[in-house]
Design a protein around this motif. Structure first.
Motif, PDB file in Angstrom:
ATOM      1  N   VAL A 117       0.759  -1.152   0.072  1.00  0.00           N
ATOM      2  CA  VAL A 117      -0.126   0.025  -0.071  1.00  0.00           C
ATOM      3  C   VAL A 117       0.888   1.456  -0.103  1.00  0.00           C
ATOM      4  O   VAL A 117       0.580   2.327  -0.778  1.00  0.00           O
ATOM      5  N   ALA A 118       1.810   1.200   0.823  1.00  0.00           N
ATOM      6  CA  ALA A 118       2.774   2.473   0.876  1.00  0.00           C
ATOM      7  C   ALA A 118       3.480   2.784  -0.707  1.00  0.00           C
ATOM      8  O   ALA A 118       3.507   3.692  -0.965  1.00  0.00           O
ATOM      9  N   GLU A 119       3.852   1.579  -1.119  1.00  0.00           N
ATOM     10  CA  GLU A 119       4.312   1.881  -2.378  1.00  0.00           C
ATOM     11  C   GLU A 119       3.614   2.154  -3.595  1.00  0.00           C
ATOM     12  O   GLU A 119       4.044   2.916  -4.387  1.00  0.00           O
ATOM     13  N   ALA A 120       2.319   1.736  -3.504  1.00  0.00           N
ATOM     14  CA  ALA A 120       1.308   2.198  -4.264  1.00  0.00           C
ATOM     15  C   ALA A 120       0.822   3.742  -4.157  1.00  0.00           C
ATOM     16  O   ALA A 120       0.673   4.464  -4.984  1.00  0.00           O
ATOM     17  N   TYR A 121       0.702   4.037  -2.782  1.00  0.00           N
ATOM     18  CA  TYR A 121      -0.041   5.544  -2.521  1.00  0.00           C
ATOM     19  C   TYR A 121       1.194   6.497  -1.916  1.00  0.00           C
ATOM     20  O   TYR A 121       0.959   7.445  -2.157  1.00  0.00           O
ATOM     21  N   HIS A 122       2.271   5.921  -1.343  1.00  0.00           N
ATOM     22  CA  HIS A 122       3.234   6.919  -0.958  1.00  0.00           C
ATOM     23  C   HIS A 122       4.657   6.632  -1.406  1.00  0.00           C
ATOM     24  O   HIS A 122       5.236   6.413  -0.167  1.00  0.00           O
ATOM     25  N   PRO A 123       4.968   6.374  -2.452  1.00  0.00           N
ATOM     26  CA  PRO A 123       6.453   5.768  -2.684  1.00  0.00           C
ATOM     27  C   PRO A 123       7.497   6.563  -2.231  1.00  0.00           C
ATOM     28  O   PRO A 123       8.690   6.139  -2.008  1.00  0.00           O
ATOM     29  N   SER A 124       7.403   7.839  -2.041  1.00  0.00           N
ATOM     30  CA  SER A 124       8.487   8.909  -1.685  1.00  0.00           C
ATOM     31  C   SER A 124       8.631   8.757  -0.221  1.00  0.00           C
ATOM     32  O   SER A 124       9.635   9.290   0.300  1.00  0.00           O
ATOM     33  N   GLY A 125       7.781   8.070   0.707  1.00  0.00           N
ATOM     34  CA  GLY A 125       8.010   8.127   2.077  1.00  0.00           C
ATOM     35  C   GLY A 125       8.704   6.650   2.412  1.00  0.00           C
ATOM     36  O   GLY A 125       9.065   5.944   1.505  1.00  0.00           O
ATOM     37  N   TYR A 126       8.315   6.256   3.515  1.00  0.00           N
ATOM     38  CA  TYR A 126       9.145   4.990   4.090  1.00  0.00           C
ATOM     39  C   TYR A 126       8.165   3.807   3.500  1.00  0.00           C
ATOM     40  O   TYR A 126       7.005   3.809   3.887  1.00  0.00           O
ATOM     41  N   THR A 127       8.599   3.131   2.920  1.00  0.00           N
ATOM     42  CA  THR A 127       8.039   1.698   2.339  1.00  0.00           C
ATOM     43  C   THR A 127       8.709   0.371   2.885  1.00  0.00           C
ATOM     44  O   THR A 127       8.023  -0.602   2.384  1.00  0.00           O
ATOM     45  N   GLY A 128       9.683   0.298   3.879  1.00  0.00           N
ATOM     46  CA  GLY A 128      10.283  -0.889   4.218  1.00  0.00           C
ATOM     47  C   GLY A 128       9.523  -1.608   5.561  1.00  0.00           C
ATOM     48  O   GLY A 128      10.185  -2.475   6.186  1.00  0.00           O
ATOM     49  N   PHE A 129       8.168  -1.724   5.287  1.00  0.00           N
ATOM     50  CA  PHE A 129       7.340  -2.295   6.280  1.00  0.00           C
ATOM     51  C   PHE A 129       7.518  -3.953   6.166  1.00  0.00           C
ATOM     52  O   PHE A 129       7.665  -4.477   5.220  1.00  0.00           O
ATOM     53  N   ASN A 130       7.726  -4.470   7.777  1.00  0.00           N
ATOM     54  CA  ASN A 130       7.605  -5.918   7.681  1.00  0.00           C
ATOM     55  C   ASN A 130       7.025  -6.220   9.018  1.00  0.00           C
ATOM     56  O   ASN A 130       6.245  -5.287   9.540  1.00  0.00           O
ATOM     57  N   ALA A 131       7.283  -7.311   9.377  1.00  0.00           N
ATOM     58  CA  ALA A 131       6.582  -7.768  10.660  1.00  0.00           C
ATOM     59  C   ALA A 131       6.787  -6.833  11.943  1.00  0.00           C
ATOM     60  O   ALA A 131       6.303  -6.928  12.897  1.00  0.00           O
ATOM     61  N   SER A 132       8.328  -6.122  11.766  1.00  0.00           N
ATOM     62  CA  SER A 132       8.559  -5.752  12.927  1.00  0.00           C
ATOM     63  C   SER A 132       8.235  -4.322  13.075  1.00  0.00           C
ATOM     64  O   SER A 132       8.828  -3.656  13.911  1.00  0.00           O
ATOM     65  N   SER A 133       7.546  -3.856  12.026  1.00  0.00           N
ATOM     66  CA  SER A 133       7.332  -2.453  11.998  1.00  0.00           C
ATOM     67  C   SER A 133       5.856  -2.130  12.843  1.00  0.00           C
ATOM     68  O   SER A 133       5.018  -2.830  13.060  1.00  0.00           O
ATOM     69  N   GLY A 134       5.925  -1.175  13.361  1.00  0.00           N
ATOM     70  CA  GLY A 134       4.622  -0.694  14.239  1.00  0.00           C
ATOM     71  C   GLY A 134       3.575  -0.418  13.487  1.00  0.00           C
ATOM     72  O   GLY A 134       2.364  -0.984  13.984  1.00  0.00           O
ATOM     73  N   LEU A 135       3.492   0.091  12.147  1.00  0.00           N
ATOM     74  CA  LEU A 135       2.070   0.197  11.413  1.00  0.00           C
ATOM     75  C   LEU A 135       1.648  -1.295  11.265  1.00  0.00           C
ATOM     76  O   LEU A 135       0.544  -1.495  11.255  1.00  0.00           O
ATOM     77  N   SER A 136       2.382  -2.223  10.770  1.00  0.00           N
ATOM     78  CA  SER A 136       1.978  -3.544  10.662  1.00  0.00           C
ATOM     79  C   SER A 136       1.113  -4.104  11.852  1.00  0.00           C
ATOM     80  O   SER A 136       0.127  -5.018  11.882  1.00  0.00           O
ATOM     81  N   LYS A 137       1.900  -3.977  13.182  1.00  0.00           N
ATOM     82  CA  LYS A 137       1.004  -4.413  14.188  1.00  0.00           C
ATOM     83  C   LYS A 137      -0.404  -3.698  14.551  1.00  0.00           C
ATOM     84  O   LYS A 137      -1.089  -4.293  15.062  1.00  0.00           O
ATOM     85  N   MET A 138      -0.311  -2.387  14.255  1.00  0.00           N
ATOM     86  CA  MET A 138      -1.451  -1.441  14.443  1.00  0.00           C
ATOM     87  C   MET A 138      -2.532  -2.395  13.490  1.00  0.00           C
ATOM     88  O   MET A 138      -3.647  -2.526  13.877  1.00  0.00           O
ATOM     89  N   VAL A 139      -2.266  -2.665  12.293  1.00  0.00           N
ATOM     90  CA  VAL A 139      -3.061  -3.286  11.310  1.00  0.00           C
ATOM     91  C   VAL A 139      -3.693  -4.538  11.878  1.00  0.00           C
ATOM     92  O   VAL A 139      -4.774  -5.143  11.744  1.00  0.00           O
ATOM     93  N   TRP A 140      -2.584  -5.340  12.293  1.00  0.00           N
ATOM     94  CA  TRP A 140      -2.847  -6.703  12.810  1.00  0.00           C
ATOM     95  C   TRP A 140      -3.988  -6.481  14.057  1.00  0.00           C
ATOM     96  O   TRP A 140      -4.832  -7.375  14.205  1.00  0.00           O
ATOM     97  N   PHE A 141      -3.608  -5.751  15.016  1.00  0.00           N
ATOM     98  CA  PHE A 141      -4.589  -5.550  16.166  1.00  0.00           C
ATOM     99  C   PHE A 141      -5.768  -5.216  15.687  1.00  0.00           C
ATOM    100  O   PHE A 141      -6.790  -5.809  16.393  1.00  0.00           O
ATOM    101  N   SER A 142      -6.096  -4.204  14.943  1.00  0.00           N
ATOM    102  CA  SER A 142      -7.521  -3.961  14.232  1.00  0.00           C
ATOM    103  C   SER A 142      -8.043  -5.076  13.645  1.00  0.00           C
ATOM    104  O   SER A 142      -9.343  -5.170  14.188  1.00  0.00           O
ATOM    105  N   ASN A 143      -7.569  -5.706  12.933  1.00  0.00           N
ATOM    106  CA  ASN A 143      -8.101  -7.200  12.377  1.00  0.00           C
ATOM    107  C   ASN A 143      -8.325  -8.262  13.456  1.00  0.00           C
ATOM    108  O   ASN A 143      -9.520  -8.942  13.231  1.00  0.00           O
ATOM    109  N   GLN A 144      -7.608  -8.397  14.395  1.00  0.00           N
ATOM    110  CA  GLN A 144      -7.583  -9.466  15.510  1.00  0.00           C
ATOM    111  C   GLN A 144      -8.661  -9.214  16.480  1.00  0.00           C
ATOM    112  O   GLN A 144      -9.337  -9.833  17.156  1.00  0.00           O
ATOM    113  N   PHE A 145      -8.551  -7.768  16.814  1.00  0.00           N
ATOM    114  CA  PHE A 145      -9.411  -7.301  18.047  1.00  0.00           C
ATOM    115  C   PHE A 145     -10.099  -6.265  17.713  1.00  0.00           C
ATOM    116  O   PHE A 145      -9.982  -4.929  18.327  1.00  0.00           O
TER     117      PHE A 145
END
Length: 485
Positions: A117-145
């Motif tokens: 999503v970052a690469e598609a909508y905001h490639p000039s910003g940070y795009t190196g997301f993975n399991a250790s990234s804060g944003l990934s965990k926020m999305v996971w939590f919203s989906n799980q709880f």
């Protein structure tokens, strides 16, 4: 002991540490408390327990120095903690869930989603997301709880949680913590894709300020409990890796820090943001507006612990007489390399028939060649000169290894007396409350323990061996060429 004084707090995966520095960089005291580690604690930990450990450590430290100094002259405090660890809070700043640790791998699928999503909508910003990234965990939590997500008022990072407990300020974070939560540190805003394309609400995201910015004062009840001044300033924090870089002394343009522990981690300061097409490096924002690029190798000093620990002191003494060894080795103790080159197929190599001490020296030299390649890559990508290297980690305790590295790099190497994340946090606390900048504070509050300079003859010998080392990497297909040599 010279007033004023500055507190630094470091909350890591394995424990909490508090230090107190005076205005000349003397460490007046420290206190720490370990956390029990388990598989569960690598996924989630209790921020309430962190804060309890921090308070106990603060009380122990302050009791030790009380009477030697006037506690009212402690001027500021700041905090460092792990990057990518995040915590959901409700409107009363109460925990909705335990902290989701940076090492929690359950958000791997969400990491891939955030990256795409970052690469598609905001490639000039940070795009190196993975399991250790804060944003990934926020999305996971919203989906799980989803029921708990409906109660969220703020997401905070580990650093922010302790700062909130200290000051009552909960909705502010710093550039270094915000990066892996998706904040655009170059343009200074939260990109719209975060709340438009992901299950994140805009109001959950904190205000972002430079590390070192005073953001509040010590909560009055806490000041009374600890015997501290109610005007003690609480300062925006920093991730642990960046705080360690500050403690190492590497905060000026052209300064770099290499920490060789289990792995080799390189961090420095550049005028321009480094754009690496292969994502070997990523850049934090420096408190003064510069950039703090960094990268981490799978090569480091784990081989020392596993194979040479029992007679390490003797080997270090013998090593001095064998420099340079004339042998080429690469002590990678796992499959695959990620920095300064990406080679999933990479394996260690060393000549057969070497004595124990020859193997030891050749492997130290091999790590130094990897470090040299990293700096050559950095100079090529940035167009800026690497001027000096500040060092930390277990490898910095070896005089022989420092000599090897200085001559391979053909640069001076400096080792500071106190290089911990908590010391970095204390320097950060002083940077805008007593000094005018992080550079001024670091110069005043760090003390050089060791200084190593290269010699022309040894550097020339190592330059030849380095070229041979790169040719072996190329022959094995680990690098395509050695254009940075």
């Amino acid at each position: 002991m010279t007033a004023p004084y500055f507190l630094g707090i470091d909350v890591g995966t394995q424990g909490a540490r508090v230090v107190l520095l005076d205005v000349t960089g003397n460490q007046l005291g420290s206190s720490e408390e370990a956390f029990p580690l388990s598989n569960q604690s690598r996924e989630e930990q209790s921020p309430t327990e962190w804060w309890a450990a921090c308070k106990r450590s603060l009380k122990t430290l302050l009791a030790e120095v009380n009477g030697q100094i006037n506690l009212a002259e402690i001027k500021a405090v700041s905090v460092t903690s792990t990057s990518g660890t995040v915590i959901p809070l409700d409107a009363r700043h109460q925990l909705l869930h335990n902290a989701l640790m940076y090492s929690d791998g359950r958000s791997a699928a969400e990491g891939k989603l955030c990256k795409s999503v970052a690469e598609a909508y905001h490639p000039s910003g940070y795009t190196g997301f993975n399991a250790s990234s804060g944003l990934s965990k926020m999305v996971w939590f919203s989906n799980q709880f989803p029921e708990k997500a409906a109660q969220i008022a703020h997401w905070v990072h580990a650093t922010d949680f302790i700062i909130g407990q200290l000051s009552g300020v909960w909705a502010v974070t710093d550039y270094t913590n915000a990066l892996k939560s998706g904040y655009d540190v170059q343009e200074g805003f939260w990109p719209a894709y975060i709340h438009e394309q992901l299950p994140i609400q805009k109001e959950w995201l904190p205000t972002v300020v430079p590390s070192g910015t005073p953001i509040g004062i010590l909560a009055s009840a806490l000041a009374e409990e600890l015997g501290l001044s109610p005007s003690l300033q609480v300062v925006a924090g920093m991730t642990d890796g960046c705080a360690s870089q500050v403690a190492s002394g590497a905060v000026k343009l052209g300064d770099w820090n290499t920490t060789i522990g289990t792995t080799l981690v390189v961090k420095g300061v550049t005028r321009q943001q480094i754009k690496d097409p292969e994502d070997r490096l990523y850049s934090h924002r420096h408190p003064e507006g510069y950039w703090m690029p960094g990268g981490a190798s799978n090569t480091g000093a784990d081989w020392v612990t596993k194979e040479f620990q029992e007679d390490l002191a003797e080997l270090n003494e013998q090593a001095a007489a064998l420099i340079p060894s004339g042998h080429l080795a690469y002590p990678l103790r796992q499959q695959g390399e990620r920095f300064p080159f990406i080679a999933p197929q990479a394996r260690s190599f060393e000549p057969e028939g070497l004595s124990r001490v020859e193997r030891f020296v050749a492997n130290m030299e091999g790590v130094a060649y990897v470090e040299k390649y990293a700096f050559d890559l950095i100079q090529q990508l940035s167009g800026e000169e690497v001027k000096a290297v500040y060092t930390a980690g277990g490898a910095s305790n070896s005089e022989a290894w420092l000599t090897i590295r200085s001559n391979v790099l053909n640069l001076p190497i400096y080792k500071m007396r106190h290089v911990t994340g908590a010391v970095g946090a204390a320097i950060l606390a002083a940077s805008k409350t007593h000094f005018s900048s992080i550079e001024e504070a670091t110069q005043a509050l760090t003390q050089i323990e060791k200084e190593i300079h290269p010699t022309p003859e040894l550097s020339a010998q190592y330059a030849k061996s380095y070229g041979e080392f790169l040719r072996i990497l190329q022959e094995k297909g680990y690098i395509t060429d050695h254009q940075y040599a």
